[in-house]
Scaffold this motif. Structure first.
Motif, PDB file in Angstrom:
ATOM      1  N   ARG A   3       0.847  -1.187   0.000  1.00  0.00           N
ATOM      2  CA  ARG A   3       0.000   0.000   0.000  1.00  0.00           C
ATOM      3  C   ARG A   3       0.881   1.236   0.000  1.00  0.00           C
ATOM      4  N   THR A  37      -5.407   5.535  -3.398  1.00  0.00           N
ATOM      5  CA  THR A  37      -5.465   4.106  -3.044  1.00  0.00           C
ATOM      6  C   THR A  37      -5.794   3.889  -1.574  1.00  0.00           C
ATOM      7  N   GLY A  91     -10.480   4.739   0.170  1.00  0.00           N
ATOM      8  CA  GLY A  91     -11.703   3.955   0.051  1.00  0.00           C
ATOM      9  C   GLY A  91     -12.188   3.779  -1.376  1.00  0.00           C
ATOM     10  N   GLU A  92     -11.414   4.254  -2.331  1.00  0.00           N
ATOM     11  CA  GLU A  92     -11.773   4.083  -3.747  1.00  0.00           C
ATOM     12  C   GLU A  92     -11.366   2.679  -4.210  1.00  0.00           C
ATOM     13  N   PRO A  93     -12.059   2.131  -5.179  1.00  0.00           N
ATOM     14  CA  PRO A  93     -11.709   0.788  -5.676  1.00  0.00           C
ATOM     15  C   PRO A  93     -10.511   0.835  -6.633  1.00  0.00           C
ATOM     16  N   VAL A  94      -9.372   1.258  -6.108  1.00  0.00           N
ATOM     17  CA  VAL A  94      -8.153   1.406  -6.903  1.00  0.00           C
ATOM     18  C   VAL A  94      -7.062   0.519  -6.283  1.00  0.00           C
ATOM     19  N   VAL A  95      -6.437  -0.294  -7.104  1.00  0.00           N
ATOM     20  CA  VAL A  95      -5.380  -1.185  -6.642  1.00  0.00           C
ATOM     21  C   VAL A  95      -4.072  -0.396  -6.545  1.00  0.00           C
TER      22      VAL A  95
END
Length: 157
Positions: free
Chosen positions: A112, A120, A123-127
């Motif tokens: 991370r 990232t 809380g966004e759906p980003v890897v």
């Protein structure tokens, strides 16, 4: 009476994985990557720390894990903290496979970002995604916020 202390070596394993040439002092971080803790040890794990190394003319750590072979993601995480490590798969006391870990140029989903304001970590759906700036020691740059990842072992997913 002979009071001489006999030298003890790490015994060979029948089946499992040997992680060799780990940077001196990094074996505990490798155990963390393997998910090993006091509550989930199911087989023999041998650790050699500060072992003389002829390859580096210095010191290394070695980990032997019985009855476990590592998946690709785990090997990728090990490469992030021990870029010179070699992995040997042992079957019936013989080396069935041996390879050096490889740090790809582009890392996704293994760590991370250390920037709390990075997309990232919001809380966004980003890897999480990083570019490898240096290989030894590894230095990673986040592709979203451009921050250099600090303390890789503490930010592994």
């Amino acid at each position: 009476m002979d009071n001489k202390i006999a030298e003890t070596k790490i015994p060979p394993i029948r089946n499992g994985t040997v992680i060799d040439h780990v940077a001196n002092g990094q074996s505990l971080n490798v155990l963390k990557i393997l998910g090993v803790n006091e509550n989930n040890i199911d087989s023999v794990i041998s650790i050699g720390m500060h072992v003389p190394s002829s390859k580096t003319n210095g010191w290394k750590d070695v980990i032997k894990v019985e009855d476990r072979e590592l998946d690709h993601a785990t090997v990728g995480k090990i490469a992030l903290i021990a870029p010179d490590a070699t992995i040997s798969i042992i079957r019936d006391y013989y080396i069935a496979e041996k390879f050096k870990v490889r740090l790809d140029d582009h890392i996704m989903g293994l760590a991370r970002c250390s920037n709390p304001n990075c997309i990232t970590n919001r809380g966004e759906p980003v890897v999480p995604e990083f570019m490898v700036e240096d290989r030894n020691p590894p230095k990673l740059r986040c592709v979203y916020c451009d921050r250099m990842l600090t303390n890789i072992s503490e930010n592994l997913l």
